[in-house]
Motif scaffolding. Structure first.
Motif, PDB file in Angstrom:
ATOM      1  N   VAL A   1       1.457  -1.495  -0.080  1.00 14.26           N
ATOM      2  CA  VAL A   1      -0.007  -0.414   0.272  1.00 14.26           C
ATOM      3  C   VAL A   1       0.846   1.071   0.670  1.00 14.26           C
ATOM      4  CG1 VAL A   1      -1.517   1.067   1.293  1.00 14.26           C
ATOM      5  CG2 VAL A   1      -1.534  -1.122   1.462  1.00 14.26           C
ATOM      6  N   LEU A   2       1.955   1.149   1.112  1.00 11.57           N
ATOM      7  CA  LEU A   2       2.698   2.738   1.344  1.00 11.57           C
ATOM      8  C   LEU A   2       3.658   3.005  -0.452  1.00 11.57           C
ATOM      9  CD1 LEU A   2       4.885   1.740   4.237  1.00 11.57           C
ATOM     10  CD2 LEU A   2       2.514   3.496   3.790  1.00 11.57           C
ATOM     11  N   GLN A   3       3.908   1.624  -0.735  1.00 10.35           N
ATOM     12  CA  GLN A   3       4.240   2.289  -2.794  1.00 10.35           C
ATOM     13  C   GLN A   3       3.067   2.787  -3.599  1.00 10.35           C
ATOM     14  OE1 GLN A   3       5.236  -1.876  -4.901  1.00 10.35           O
ATOM     15  NE2 GLN A   3       6.170  -1.885  -3.362  1.00 10.35           N
ATOM     16  N   LYS A   4       2.053   3.184  -3.063  1.00  8.53           N
ATOM     17  CA  LYS A   4       1.002   3.622  -4.056  1.00  8.53           C
ATOM     18  C   LYS A   4       0.750   4.854  -3.057  1.00  8.53           C
ATOM     19  CE  LYS A   4      -0.099   0.201  -7.101  1.00  8.53           C
ATOM     20  NZ  LYS A   4      -1.135  -0.962  -8.272  1.00  8.53           N
ATOM     21  N   ALA A   5       0.240   5.177  -1.279  1.00  8.88           N
ATOM     22  CA  ALA A   5      -0.200   5.638  -1.101  1.00  8.88           C
ATOM     23  C   ALA A   5       0.574   7.059  -1.140  1.00  8.88           C
ATOM     24  CB  ALA A   5      -0.077   5.083   0.229  1.00  8.88           C
ATOM     25  N   ASN A   6       0.238   8.226  -1.066  1.00 12.91           N
ATOM     26  CA  ASN A   6       0.633   9.839  -0.181  1.00 12.91           C
ATOM     27  C   ASN A   6       0.890  10.017   0.865  1.00 12.91           C
ATOM     28  OD1 ASN A   6       1.163  12.087  -0.253  1.00 12.91           O
ATOM     29  ND2 ASN A   6      -0.775  13.022  -0.038  1.00 12.91           N
ATOM     30  N   VAL A   7       2.304   9.154   1.482  1.00 10.40           N
ATOM     31  CA  VAL A   7       2.905   9.097   2.190  1.00 10.40           C
ATOM     32  C   VAL A   7       4.496  10.558   2.464  1.00 10.40           C
ATOM     33  CG1 VAL A   7       4.715   8.022   3.462  1.00 10.40           C
ATOM     34  CG2 VAL A   7       3.154   6.535   1.503  1.00 10.40           C
ATOM     35  N   THR A   8       4.168  11.925   3.295  1.00 11.56           N
ATOM     36  CA  THR A   8       4.037  12.309   4.252  1.00 11.56           C
ATOM     37  C   THR A   8       5.316  11.667   5.425  1.00 11.56           C
ATOM     38  OG1 THR A   8       2.694  13.817   3.509  1.00 11.56           O
ATOM     39  CG2 THR A   8       4.294  14.733   4.767  1.00 11.56           C
ATOM     40  N   ASP A   9       6.376  12.668   5.423  1.00 13.02           N
ATOM     41  CA  ASP A   9       7.121  12.460   6.116  1.00 13.02           C
ATOM     42  C   ASP A   9       7.477  13.354   6.860  1.00 13.02           C
ATOM     43  OD1 ASP A   9       8.388   9.491   5.745  1.00 13.02           O
ATOM     44  OD2 ASP A   9       9.652   9.923   4.821  1.00 13.02           O
ATOM     45  N   LYS A  10       8.000  13.413   9.065  1.00 17.99           N
ATOM     46  CA  LYS A  10       7.643  13.631  10.010  1.00 17.99           C
ATOM     47  C   LYS A  10       8.326  13.722  10.548  1.00 17.99           C
ATOM     48  CE  LYS A  10       3.984  15.917  13.020  1.00 17.99           C
ATOM     49  NZ  LYS A  10       3.226  15.815  14.038  1.00 17.99           N
ATOM     50  N   ALA A  11       9.808  14.772  11.253  1.00 19.21           N
ATOM     51  CA  ALA A  11      10.819  14.651  12.137  1.00 19.21           C
ATOM     52  C   ALA A  11       9.995  14.996  13.646  1.00 19.21           C
ATOM     53  CB  ALA A  11      11.688  15.072  12.021  1.00 19.21           C
ATOM     54  N   VAL A  12       9.876  13.747  14.474  1.00 18.87           N
ATOM     55  CA  VAL A  12       9.472  14.475  15.926  1.00 18.87           C
ATOM     56  C   VAL A  12      10.542  13.649  16.655  1.00 18.87           C
ATOM     57  CG1 VAL A  12       7.379  13.716  14.745  1.00 18.87           C
ATOM     58  CG2 VAL A  12       8.359  11.796  16.355  1.00 18.87           C
ATOM     59  N   SER A  13      10.605  14.066  18.255  1.00 19.10           N
ATOM     60  CA  SER A  13      10.957  13.696  19.514  1.00 19.10           C
ATOM     61  C   SER A  13      10.755  12.051  19.447  1.00 19.10           C
ATOM     62  CB  SER A  13      10.345  14.038  20.368  1.00 19.10           C
ATOM     63  OG  SER A  13       9.512  13.597  20.500  1.00 19.10           O
ATOM     64  N   TYR A  14      11.725  11.400  20.069  1.00 17.59           N
ATOM     65  CA  TYR A  14      11.880  10.338  20.304  1.00 17.59           C
ATOM     66  C   TYR A  14      10.427  10.246  21.498  1.00 17.59           C
ATOM     67  CZ  TYR A  14      11.832   6.046  23.197  1.00 17.59           C
ATOM     68  OH  TYR A  14      11.351   4.867  24.687  1.00 17.59           O
ATOM     69  N   GLU A  15      10.612  11.118  22.771  1.00 11.14           N
ATOM     70  CA  GLU A  15       8.743  10.662  23.206  1.00 11.14           C
ATOM     71  C   GLU A  15       7.472  10.634  22.857  1.00 11.14           C
ATOM     72  OE1 GLU A  15       9.073  10.317  25.822  1.00 11.14           O
ATOM     73  OE2 GLU A  15      10.790  10.184  27.082  1.00 11.14           O
ATOM     74  N   GLU A  16       7.943  11.445  21.803  1.00 17.53           N
ATOM     75  CA  GLU A  16       6.075  11.795  20.174  1.00 17.53           C
ATOM     76  C   GLU A  16       6.648  10.727  19.669  1.00 17.53           C
ATOM     77  OE1 GLU A  16       4.497  14.550  17.032  1.00 17.53           O
ATOM     78  OE2 GLU A  16       5.721  15.451  18.634  1.00 17.53           O
ATOM     79  N   ALA A  17       7.131  10.531  19.198  1.00 16.75           N
ATOM     80  CA  ALA A  17       7.301   8.978  18.557  1.00 16.75           C
ATOM     81  C   ALA A  17       7.030   7.476  18.933  1.00 16.75           C
ATOM     82  CB  ALA A  17       8.341   8.547  17.031  1.00 16.75           C
ATOM     83  N   VAL A  18       7.081   6.956  20.395  1.00 11.06           N
ATOM     84  CA  VAL A  18       7.195   6.533  21.263  1.00 11.06           C
ATOM     85  C   VAL A  18       5.937   6.169  21.284  1.00 11.06           C
ATOM     86  CG1 VAL A  18       8.950   5.599  20.724  1.00 11.06           C
ATOM     87  CG2 VAL A  18       8.112   7.017  22.755  1.00 11.06           C
ATOM     88  N   LYS A  19       5.151   7.482  21.569  1.00  7.28           N
ATOM     89  CA  LYS A  19       4.023   7.758  22.685  1.00  7.28           C
ATOM     90  C   LYS A  19       2.743   7.188  21.883  1.00  7.28           C
ATOM     91  CE  LYS A  19       1.620  12.238  22.714  1.00  7.28           C
ATOM     92  NZ  LYS A  19       1.445  13.683  22.684  1.00  7.28           N
ATOM     93  N   PRO A  20       1.340   6.688  22.884  1.00  6.37           N
ATOM     94  CA  PRO A  20       0.716   5.765  21.712  1.00  6.37           C
ATOM     95  C   PRO A  20      -0.174   6.560  21.284  1.00  6.37           C
ATOM     96  CG  PRO A  20       0.867   4.803  24.466  1.00  6.37           C
ATOM     97  CD  PRO A  20       1.770   5.833  23.751  1.00  6.37           C
TER      98      PRO A  20
END
Length: 436
Positions: free
Chosen positions: A410-429
């Motif tokens: 799906v990711l090969q065709k989807a509209n994917v945007t990368d976003k840089a965040v902190s470790y804490e934000e990335a692992v937050k549920p």
């Protein structure tokens, strides 16, 4: 065998099946002949009982058995002939069930939906990008120290973070209430374990002191008899213990299985675990977005039988998780219907992606996943070997890998945007959406 099929809804089929009397009698006679070989009838030797006697005694039972088996076998033959894919057991209603006549019955059942998965290009994915910084490792070390806090008796007034041993008696309008009294309770001030105001009122108390406090139960308190009411608690402080954080030394490191390398070795192990957690968190959030996108782009109607089966599975899981004396069937079905429908739809959609894209579990990814999971253990080689000897566990890993391959597709065709965040934000549920 005569078969006709009527579509009564998008997924429901009403199939009429006719079975000739000759086929019925053949099946009945087979059973009577089998019975004749073993029947014990007074006055006759085994195997020598006249067929007329066998028929008189056993024909009704043989006919009932033959008709039941014929309905089962002809239903299977009919759905194969009609190229139908039943999603559950049929409801069978006999139309003609008389001796000496053809059998005719109606089977009503649901079929699996036929659809093509698409809309990958419309799915928007926000993929988080993060690293484990030195400051994140420092923070994790402090968390680990706090999780291993020891308490030592302190000869001073109580402060937030201290552990108090208390007795208390609670009353409302001068009357004690159920659950409002206890002796020898350990309470860490500031933990939020007690109702608002209770712990704050004990800050500054000393060992041996008795305090009368008047906190108010929240308006949404689970016990409606107490909700919103102000209580009077007489609290006796038996002892005060201050928190002592462990030192970052070899004894502390050994608690986590790190026996060499000192602080740097421990930091390296902590960082490795955090990086594994980070990868899993990012992967999980991307997967959830992909699945949500597939659901939104491919609305399908699903058989009620599949939803009902999934509801029953969720009921059993709930009882296993929470225990108690409840039986699964006592839990209201509506509690699980939304989750069950989502699971069923996702299962069908994902299976169709696998079919359309001709996906198969990648053996290299299966091994990589097992090695990743095994790396969290003391002896990873043994864990890897255990997986490869356990067919059930291997199949579960293959299913997870196949889902990951669906996500990648799906990711090969989807509209994917990368976003840089902190470790804490990335692992937050991700917070679950609030019910309306």
């Amino acid at each position: 065998m005569q078969v006709s099929v009527e579509s009564t809804s998008a997924l429901e089929r009403r199939m009429t099946v006719g079975v000739s009397v000759e086929r019925i009698e053949t099946e009945v006679n087979k059973r009577l002949q089998q019975t004749a070989r073993r029947a014990k009838v007074p006055g006759f030797r085994p195997g020598k009982v006249p067929m007329s006697v066998i028929r008189q005694r056993y024909e009704d039972a043989a006919r009932q058995e033959a008709l039941g088996d014929l309905i089962q076998s002809t239903f299977y033959e009919a759905v194969v002939e009609q190229k139908l894919n039943p999603a559950g057991a049929p409801a069978v209603e006999p139309k003609s069930f008389e001796k000496g006549k053809d059998l005719e019955y109606v089977a009503t059942f649901e079929v699996f939906p036929e659809f093509t998965v698409g809309g990958f290009e419309s799915i928007a994915i926000e993929r988080l990008q993060a690293d484990v910084a030195d400051a994140d490792v420092d923070n994790m070390l402090e968390i680990l120290r706090k999780q291993n806090t020891r308490f030592e008796v302190a000869e001073r007034a109580a402060e937030n973070g201290d552990q108090l041993n208390i007795d208390f008696v609670g009353k409302i309008d001068g009357e004690a209430f159920a659950g409002g009294s206890a002796k020898g309770t350990q309470l860490v001030l500031g933990s939020g374990r007690m109702i608002p105001g209770f712990e704050d009122a004990l800050v500054g108390a000393k060992a041996g002191e008795e305090r009368v406090i008047n906190p108010t139960f929240p308006a949404d308190y689970q016990n409606l008899d107490l909700a919103g009411k102000t209580a009077e608690f007489t609290v006796t402080v038996n002892s005060i213990a201050a928190p002592q954080l462990p030192e970052l030394n070899d004894d502390f490191f050994a608690l986590f299985g790190v026996k060499e390398g000192g602080l740097e070795g421990f930091r390296a192990e902590v960082r490795k675990n955090m990086e594994r957690e980070l990868r899993q968190a990012i992967k999980s959030k991307v997967k959830n977005q992909v699945m949500d996108g597939l659901l939104a782009a491919n609305p399908i109607e699903v058989p009620k039988a599949l939803i009902s089966n999934e509801v029953n599975r969720l009921r059993v899981q709930a009882v296993q998780q929470f225990g108690g004396n409840l039986k699964p069937e006592q839990l209201p079905a509506e509690l699980f219907e939304e989750q069950a429908k989502r699971r069923v739809v996702l299962g069908l959609v994902v299976a169709e992606v696998v079919k359309q894209c001709e996906l198969k579990p990648d053996d290299a990814r299966v091994r990589e996943m097992i090695q990743e999971m095994a790396s969290a253990y003391q002896e990873p080689e043994q864990v890897v070997a255990w997986y490869y000897k356990n067919d059930q566990q291997m199949n579960e890993v293959r299913s997870v890998v196949l889902e990951e391959q669906v996500v990648d597709t799906v990711l090969q065709k989807a509209n994917v945007t990368d976003k840089a965040v902190s470790y804490e934000e990335a692992v937050k549920p991700v917070e679950a959406p609030q019910a309306a």
